[in-house]
Motif scaffolding. Structure first.
Motif, PDB file in Angstrom:
ATOM      1  N   ALA A 102      99.507  30.047  15.912  1.00  0.00           N
ATOM      2  CA  ALA A 102     100.480  29.220  15.976  1.00  0.00           C
ATOM      3  C   ALA A 102     101.565  28.399  16.956  1.00  0.00           C
ATOM      4  O   ALA A 102     101.552  29.491  17.957  1.00  0.00           O
ATOM      5  CB  ALA A 102     101.113  30.785  15.089  1.00  0.00           C
ATOM      6  N   ARG A 110     105.038  17.041  11.243  1.00  0.00           N
ATOM      7  CA  ARG A 110     104.429  18.070  12.407  1.00  0.00           C
ATOM      8  C   ARG A 110     103.015  17.231  12.988  1.00  0.00           C
ATOM      9  O   ARG A 110     102.220  17.326  13.756  1.00  0.00           O
ATOM     10  CB  ARG A 110     104.039  19.659  11.643  1.00  0.00           C
ATOM     11  CG  ARG A 110     104.343  20.188  11.104  1.00  0.00           C
ATOM     12  CD  ARG A 110     104.163  21.764  11.237  1.00  0.00           C
ATOM     13  NE  ARG A 110     103.555  21.620   9.973  1.00  0.00           N
ATOM     14  CZ  ARG A 110     102.126  22.054   9.655  1.00  0.00           C
ATOM     15  NH1 ARG A 110     102.255  22.612  10.857  1.00  0.00           N
ATOM     16  NH2 ARG A 110     102.370  22.243   8.298  1.00  0.00           N
ATOM     17  N   SER A 127     102.722  22.711  16.251  1.00  0.00           N
ATOM     18  CA  SER A 127     103.876  23.018  15.741  1.00  0.00           C
ATOM     19  C   SER A 127     102.345  24.157  14.481  1.00  0.00           C
ATOM     20  O   SER A 127     103.007  23.977  13.647  1.00  0.00           O
ATOM     21  CB  SER A 127     104.548  22.924  15.078  1.00  0.00           C
ATOM     22  OG  SER A 127     105.491  22.273  15.798  1.00  0.00           O
ATOM     23  N   LYS A 185     100.242  26.323  11.719  1.00  0.00           N
ATOM     24  CA  LYS A 185     100.765  27.135  11.428  1.00  0.00           C
ATOM     25  C   LYS A 185      99.306  27.787  10.811  1.00  0.00           C
ATOM     26  O   LYS A 185      97.887  27.310  10.585  1.00  0.00           O
ATOM     27  CB  LYS A 185     101.686  27.083   9.815  1.00  0.00           C
ATOM     28  CG  LYS A 185     103.462  27.052  10.459  1.00  0.00           C
ATOM     29  CD  LYS A 185     103.758  26.085   9.318  1.00  0.00           C
ATOM     30  CE  LYS A 185     104.851  25.445   9.116  1.00  0.00           C
ATOM     31  NZ  LYS A 185     105.433  24.495   8.229  1.00  0.00           N
ATOM     32  N   ASP A 201      98.608  28.562   7.867  1.00  0.00           N
ATOM     33  CA  ASP A 201      98.367  28.084   6.392  1.00  0.00           C
ATOM     34  C   ASP A 201      97.559  27.107   6.838  1.00  0.00           C
ATOM     35  O   ASP A 201      97.105  25.497   5.972  1.00  0.00           O
ATOM     36  CB  ASP A 201      99.493  27.752   6.109  1.00  0.00           C
ATOM     37  CG  ASP A 201      99.990  29.351   4.827  1.00  0.00           C
ATOM     38  OD1 ASP A 201     101.295  29.045   4.858  1.00  0.00           O
ATOM     39  OD2 ASP A 201      99.063  29.483   4.378  1.00  0.00           O
ATOM     40  N   SER A 244      97.978  34.208  13.940  1.00  0.00           N
ATOM     41  CA  SER A 244      99.050  34.262  13.782  1.00  0.00           C
ATOM     42  C   SER A 244      99.703  35.115  14.935  1.00  0.00           C
ATOM     43  O   SER A 244      99.046  35.176  15.355  1.00  0.00           O
ATOM     44  CB  SER A 244     100.137  35.296  12.090  1.00  0.00           C
ATOM     45  OG  SER A 244      98.887  36.659  12.070  1.00  0.00           O
TER      46      SER A 244
END
Length: 124
Positions: free
Chosen positions: A14, A67, A85, A87, A89, A124
């Motif tokens: 992440a 992003r 950046s 994530k 997700d 993460s």
């Protein structure tokens, strides 16, 4: 027939960045609207970004706006997706697609050609 080949996926953490590339095998690449879509595990494929033939006009999904950046090099028959950046997700298989017209470019059905996808995993 247009063949599209994606590359650049991988496993990242992440906050990291990745750049996806898509190479097209057509001499008329500069006439196509190009899009990136993604399919997360257990979910339907969704729109990510699209770019007009000129490279000037772009549209992004709200989830990636600010992003991700889509760009293209018509001289190299290539389209790119710079992802910053990242994530968890954003974890998905990312697909490159080509549409012959600019009508409803957010709709998957308007894209005639698709690549095989490249997997992006964000831990993460």
């Amino acid at each position: 027939q247009v063949q599209l080949v994606e590359s650049g996926g991988g496993l990242v953490q992440a906050g990291d960045s990745l750049r996806l590339s898509c190479a097209a095998s057509t001499r008329t690449f500069s006439t196509y609207f190009m899009g990136w879509f993604r399919q997360a595990p257990g979910k339907e494929r969704e729109f990510v970004a699209t770019i007009a033939p000129s490279g000037i006009n772009t549209v992004y999904a709200d989830s990636v706006k600010g992003r991700f950046t889509i760009s293209r090099e018509n001289a190299k028959n290539s389209v790119y997706l710079q992802m910053n950046s990242l994530k968890p997700d954003d974890t998905a298989v990312y697909y490159c697609a080509a549409a012959p017209t600019g009508r409803a470019v957010l709709i998957q059905a308007n894209y005639n050609y698709w690549g095989q996808g490249t997997r992006v995993t964000v831990s993460s």
